[in-house]
Motif scaffolding. Sequence first.
Motif, short mmCIF file in Angstrom:
data_model
loop_
_atom_site.label_atom_id
_atom_site.label_comp_id
_atom_site.label_asym_id
_atom_site.label_seq_id
_atom_site.Cartn_x
_atom_site.Cartn_y
_atom_site.Cartn_z
N GLY A 1 0.82 -1.21 0.00
CA GLY A 1 0.00 0.00 0.00
C GLY A 1 0.85 1.26 0.00
O GLY A 1 0.53 2.23 -0.70
N LEU A 2 1.93 1.25 0.76
CA LEU A 2 2.84 2.39 0.80
C LEU A 2 3.45 2.64 -0.58
O LEU A 2 3.49 3.79 -1.06
CB LEU A 2 3.94 2.13 1.83
CG LEU A 2 4.86 3.30 2.17
CD1 LEU A 2 4.12 4.35 2.97
CD2 LEU A 2 6.07 2.80 2.98
N GLY A 3 3.88 1.57 -1.23
CA GLY A 3 4.50 1.71 -2.56
C GLY A 3 3.52 2.20 -3.61
O GLY A 3 3.84 3.11 -4.39
N LEU A 4 2.33 1.61 -3.65
CA LEU A 4 1.34 2.04 -4.64
C LEU A 4 0.87 3.46 -4.35
O LEU A 4 0.67 4.26 -5.28
CB LEU A 4 0.15 1.08 -4.65
CG LEU A 4 -0.93 1.38 -5.70
CD1 LEU A 4 -0.34 1.39 -7.11
CD2 LEU A 4 -2.07 0.37 -5.60
N LEU B 1 -10.73 9.26 0.46
CA LEU B 1 -10.87 8.65 -0.86
C LEU B 1 -10.38 7.21 -0.86
O LEU B 1 -10.98 6.33 -1.49
CB LEU B 1 -10.09 9.48 -1.88
CG LEU B 1 -10.69 10.84 -2.21
CD1 LEU B 1 -9.67 11.74 -2.91
CD2 LEU B 1 -11.93 10.68 -3.08
N ILE B 2 -9.27 6.96 -0.17
CA ILE B 2 -8.75 5.59 -0.09
C ILE B 2 -9.74 4.70 0.65
O ILE B 2 -10.01 3.56 0.23
CB ILE B 2 -7.38 5.58 0.62
CG1 ILE B 2 -6.33 6.25 -0.27
CG2 ILE B 2 -6.94 4.15 0.96
CD1 ILE B 2 -5.02 6.56 0.45
N ALA B 3 -10.30 5.20 1.74
CA ALA B 3 -11.28 4.43 2.49
C ALA B 3 -12.51 4.13 1.65
O ALA B 3 -13.07 3.02 1.69
CB ALA B 3 -11.68 5.19 3.76
N LEU B 4 -12.94 5.10 0.85
CA LEU B 4 -14.08 4.87 -0.04
C LEU B 4 -13.77 3.78 -1.06
O LEU B 4 -14.62 2.93 -1.36
CB LEU B 4 -14.45 6.16 -0.77
CG LEU B 4 -15.09 7.27 0.08
CD1 LEU B 4 -15.27 8.54 -0.75
CD2 LEU B 4 -16.43 6.81 0.64
N GLY B 5 -12.55 3.81 -1.59
CA GLY B 5 -12.17 2.79 -2.57
C GLY B 5 -12.12 1.40 -1.97
O GLY B 5 -12.62 0.43 -2.57
N VAL B 6 -11.56 1.28 -0.78
CA VAL B 6 -11.44 -0.03 -0.13
C VAL B 6 -12.82 -0.55 0.28
O VAL B 6 -13.07 -1.76 0.27
CB VAL B 6 -10.51 0.07 1.10
CG1 VAL B 6 -10.47 -1.25 1.86
CG2 VAL B 6 -9.10 0.45 0.67
N THR C 1 -9.37 -1.36 -5.85
CA THR C 1 -9.38 -2.70 -6.46
C THR C 1 -8.18 -3.53 -6.00
O THR C 1 -8.32 -4.70 -5.64
CB THR C 1 -9.37 -2.58 -7.99
OG1 THR C 1 -10.54 -1.85 -8.41
CG2 THR C 1 -9.38 -3.95 -8.64
N VAL C 2 -7.00 -2.89 -6.02
CA VAL C 2 -5.79 -3.60 -5.59
C VAL C 2 -5.88 -3.95 -4.11
O VAL C 2 -5.48 -5.05 -3.69
CB VAL C 2 -4.54 -2.74 -5.87
CG1 VAL C 2 -3.29 -3.42 -5.32
CG2 VAL C 2 -4.39 -2.48 -7.36
N ALA C 3 -6.41 -3.04 -3.31
CA ALA C 3 -6.52 -3.29 -1.87
C ALA C 3 -7.38 -4.52 -1.60
O ALA C 3 -7.07 -5.33 -0.72
CB ALA C 3 -7.10 -2.07 -1.18
N ASN C 4 -8.46 -4.67 -2.36
CA ASN C 4 -9.36 -5.78 -2.11
C ASN C 4 -8.79 -7.13 -2.53
O ASN C 4 -9.32 -8.17 -2.15
CB ASN C 4 -10.71 -5.53 -2.80
CG ASN C 4 -11.59 -4.57 -2.02
OD1 ASN C 4 -12.16 -4.92 -1.00
ND2 ASN C 4 -11.68 -3.34 -2.49
N THR C 5 -7.71 -7.12 -3.28
CA THR C 5 -7.02 -8.39 -3.60
C THR C 5 -6.24 -8.91 -2.39
O THR C 5 -5.79 -10.06 -2.41
CB THR C 5 -6.06 -8.21 -4.79
OG1 THR C 5 -5.03 -7.29 -4.43
CG2 THR C 5 -6.80 -7.69 -6.01
N ILE D 1 -5.05 -2.93 6.03
CA ILE D 1 -3.62 -2.73 6.28
C ILE D 1 -2.98 -2.10 5.04
O ILE D 1 -2.16 -1.18 5.13
CB ILE D 1 -2.93 -4.06 6.63
CG1 ILE D 1 -3.58 -4.70 7.85
CG2 ILE D 1 -1.44 -3.83 6.86
CD1 ILE D 1 -3.46 -3.88 9.11
N PHE D 2 -3.38 -2.60 3.88
CA PHE D 2 -2.93 -2.03 2.61
C PHE D 2 -3.36 -0.56 2.53
O PHE D 2 -2.57 0.32 2.14
CB PHE D 2 -3.54 -2.82 1.45
CG PHE D 2 -3.17 -2.32 0.08
CD1 PHE D 2 -2.08 -2.85 -0.60
CD2 PHE D 2 -3.91 -1.31 -0.53
CE1 PHE D 2 -1.75 -2.38 -1.87
CE2 PHE D 2 -3.59 -0.84 -1.79
CZ PHE D 2 -2.50 -1.37 -2.46
N ALA D 3 -4.60 -0.29 2.90
CA ALA D 3 -5.11 1.09 2.88
C ALA D 3 -4.32 1.98 3.83
O ALA D 3 -4.02 3.14 3.51
CB ALA D 3 -6.59 1.10 3.25
N ALA D 4 -3.97 1.44 5.00
CA ALA D 4 -3.18 2.21 5.96
C ALA D 4 -1.82 2.58 5.37
O ALA D 4 -1.31 3.69 5.59
CB ALA D 4 -3.00 1.42 7.25
#
Length: 226
Positions: free
Chosen positions: A8-11, A50-55, A160-164, A171-174
């Motif tokens: 998540g940090l990298g993306l 926005l990230i939270a909305l996506g996840v 989308t990537v987070a949900n994978t 954790i990815f979102a964080a």
Amino acid sequence: MFTSLLAGLGLGFSLIIAIGAQNLFVLRQGLRREHVLAVAAVCAASDAVLIALGVSGIGLVLQAVPWLVDVVRWAGAVFLVGYGLIAARRAWRPSGAALASADTVDDADSRGNSPADSSGAAGRVAVTARATLAPALLTCLALTWLNPHVYLDTVFLLGTVANTHGDARWIFAAGAMTASVLWFFGLAFGSRFLSRWLSTPRAWRIVDAVIAVVMIALGVGLVLPH
């Protein structure tokens, strides 16, 4: 979990580190030392939302309602072109009043002027700061929320990537949120070290000219067929 955090940090960094309207605005505010903390906080908080909305799956709604992205795209284009024209006007007819006022207070303090003199100058700068905080924050919000790429990249792609990552998606979102915080606060507060090279009206005319060109180009690019 740690792998998801790093992913998540990298993306997050890869999506946010680019020359864009929002980053240019944060950079300019940092260079001028105007409402730096507030602007960085608004950008980071907006990204977190926005990230939270996506996840949470809101990206699927964007797919189902494509006209919503079109509305945001046209509104963002109008705003970016308008902001670019304002920057072009600053480049053509610079004032430099706010930066000069701040420097005057610093110089007055360093020379040991009387408290009455320095407090009077500081008071005038404080009044100016209070008067311009709201427009600065509104501009920051508009540059963030009227950018259709934010919804396509941050909400849809990152979501989308987070949900994978399954149960580790938050954790990815964080990790992605951490990237936003590090970037915006680093850009806003780190840019002041460039101010020594931007202490002349000519340098600021160049900065505003670059901002004008990028903003107008981004605005026009939003509505041109791809």
